[in-house]
Write a protein that holds these residues in place. Sequence first.
Motif, PDB file in Angstrom:
ATOM      1  N   ASN A 213       0.819  -1.219   0.000  1.00  0.00           N
ATOM      2  CA  ASN A 213       0.000   0.000   0.000  1.00  0.00           C
ATOM      3  C   ASN A 213       0.851   1.266   0.000  1.00  0.00           C
ATOM      4  OD1 ASN A 213      -1.537   2.248   1.631  1.00  0.00           O
ATOM      5  ND2 ASN A 213      -3.092   0.923   0.760  1.00  0.00           N
TER       6      ASN A 213
ATOM      7  N   TRP B  15      -0.805   4.443  -0.069  1.00  0.00           N
ATOM      8  CA  TRP B  15      -1.683   5.559   0.259  1.00  0.00           C
ATOM      9  C   TRP B  15      -0.971   6.519   1.209  1.00  0.00           C
ATOM     10  CZ3 TRP B  15      -7.152   3.077   1.457  1.00  0.00           C
ATOM     11  CH2 TRP B  15      -7.581   2.364   0.329  1.00  0.00           C
TER      12      TRP B  15
ATOM     13  N   GLU C  15      -4.118  -0.305  -4.469  1.00  0.00           N
ATOM     14  CA  GLU C  15      -3.210  -0.286  -3.315  1.00  0.00           C
ATOM     15  C   GLU C  15      -1.896   0.443  -3.610  1.00  0.00           C
ATOM     16  OE1 GLU C  15      -4.031  -1.253  -0.334  1.00  0.00           O
ATOM     17  OE2 GLU C  15      -5.970  -2.093  -0.911  1.00  0.00           O
TER      18      GLU C  15
END
Length: 308
Positions: A15, A17, A259
């Motif tokens: 991930n 983010w 992701e």
Amino acid sequence: MPLPAEFHEIAKRVNNWGRWGTADEIGTLNLITDAVVREAAATIRTGRRVPLAVPLRQDGVQTGMIPGRVNPLHTMIAVNFEMFGPDTVATSDDAVTMGLQAGTHWDGLAHVSHSGRIYNGRPAGSITSHGRAAFSGIDKAGPLVSRGMLLDVARARGAERLPEGHVVTPEDLDAAEELAGTRVRSGDIALVRTGQIQRYLAGEKEAYAFPSPGLSLRTPEWFHARDVAAVANDTLTFEAFPPEIEDLWMPVHALDLVEMGMLQGQNWNLEELSEACAEEGRYAFLLSAPPEPFVGGTGSPVAPVAIL
């Protein structure tokens, strides 16, 4: 089937983010810095240019398997039209209707969602019929140029074309990297060759689509570890089809796009490039592959060129 625990565990490990801030809309394309592009330009030795797109035509790649994703419907809207009167300069114009991912293309970061989210945690509901993709539209990708790296898995495995349904693993990518004699590095665009496009080029559209080799659920971690900027391959479905885990559809799409925030491309013709790289004994090159800037688009046609 619901996304299994294995998927969610991989998702946590890859991930991105917030990595480039909460407002980021381009994900791993942030890895293509000015320095990366300068180094990519330095790979040019002969100036040999290799096109990587399939022709856009009505009898194209699409088979009807994906609803609404139609091959190009190309029509003439003017033929030798003397717009300004008799004996003036005449013009011919044309128009096209097509799925933006009908031929050689990039999937944008808003192309898929899972668990109600797209890249960087934004809501999947931010994509609407009339508003298109409010975030991470393909127009945000910008001028996509970087070092390209051919991972010729078929050649590395001693095959002209990988077997139907072959799942391309991290070990396959390791073998292709060893064949290339150089390591995939941060900001690279990785092109994974399976040889499957040969089916389409031979007129076997249905066989090209299914069954197909493609990338494994385990490959996103390989690309994440190397900070790859984008990945494309020479198949219709990108990942193995039918899926490597029964009834688990498009998990690699979700890991890459949602992701990681990593663009992925499909239907790239890597056959001539494979021969060129083998002839020259090098697998890194300057790659120009900017998407068409459709505002709010979830994907885009692309006519990539590798320059050796």
